[in-house]
Design an enzyme around this catalytic site. Sequence first.
Site, PDB file in Angstrom:
ATOM      1  N   VAL A 284       0.835  -1.200   0.000  1.00  0.00           N
ATOM      2  CA  VAL A 284       0.000   0.000   0.000  1.00  0.00           C
ATOM      3  C   VAL A 284       0.872   1.253   0.000  1.00  0.00           C
ATOM      4  O   VAL A 284       1.904   1.296   0.677  1.00  0.00           O
ATOM      5  CB  VAL A 284      -0.885   0.018   1.273  1.00  0.00           C
ATOM      6  CG1 VAL A 284      -1.713   1.299   1.354  1.00  0.00           C
ATOM      7  CG2 VAL A 284      -1.785  -1.196   1.326  1.00  0.00           C
ATOM      8  N   CYS A 285       0.433   2.284  -0.744  1.00  0.00           N
ATOM      9  CA  CYS A 285       1.057   3.612  -0.658  1.00  0.00           C
ATOM     10  C   CYS A 285      -0.065   4.645  -0.775  1.00  0.00           C
ATOM     11  O   CYS A 285      -1.216   4.339  -0.510  1.00  0.00           O
ATOM     12  CB  CYS A 285       2.145   3.806  -1.716  1.00  0.00           C
ATOM     13  SG  CYS A 285       1.524   3.932  -3.403  1.00  0.00           S
ATOM     14  N   ARG A 286       0.257   5.852  -1.177  1.00  0.00           N
ATOM     15  CA  ARG A 286      -0.765   6.903  -1.254  1.00  0.00           C
ATOM     16  C   ARG A 286      -1.727   6.672  -2.411  1.00  0.00           C
ATOM     17  O   ARG A 286      -2.933   6.754  -2.254  1.00  0.00           O
ATOM     18  CB  ARG A 286      -0.107   8.280  -1.378  1.00  0.00           C
ATOM     19  CG  ARG A 286      -1.096   9.434  -1.262  1.00  0.00           C
ATOM     20  CD  ARG A 286      -0.409  10.777  -1.429  1.00  0.00           C
ATOM     21  NE  ARG A 286       0.066  10.959  -2.795  1.00  0.00           N
ATOM     22  CZ  ARG A 286      -0.670  11.428  -3.795  1.00  0.00           C
ATOM     23  NH1 ARG A 286      -1.916  11.787  -3.579  1.00  0.00           N
ATOM     24  NH2 ARG A 286      -0.168  11.552  -5.006  1.00  0.00           N
TER      25      ARG A 286
END
Length: 99
Positions: free
Chosen positions: A62-64
């Site tokens: 997961v990231c932005r």
Amino acid sequence: MKEITAEQLAEKIKSGEKVNVVDVREDEEVAQGKIPGAKHIPLGEVPNRLDELDKDKHYYMVCRSGGRSGNATQFLSEKGYDVTNMAGGMLDWKNEVEK
């Protein structure tokens, strides 16, 4: 590359499925909230912290917005890890977060 939506991942968590989430955002981004139980490894540190990931487990990256986690997913896949990218990242996450 395997991908999952934020909604699909949230459903897995709500149904009680044991998921391993790795958040590759920077410290200041994670401070605003992360998926409960997610492990935080900034993208730049992933190559040096492979010993913290078990090749026998599956991880959701997961990231932005899904770009950096996509890079991490590709890198880890090439190293033999079972990983799936959360498309859309935290921008698409509508569920609870932990700070």
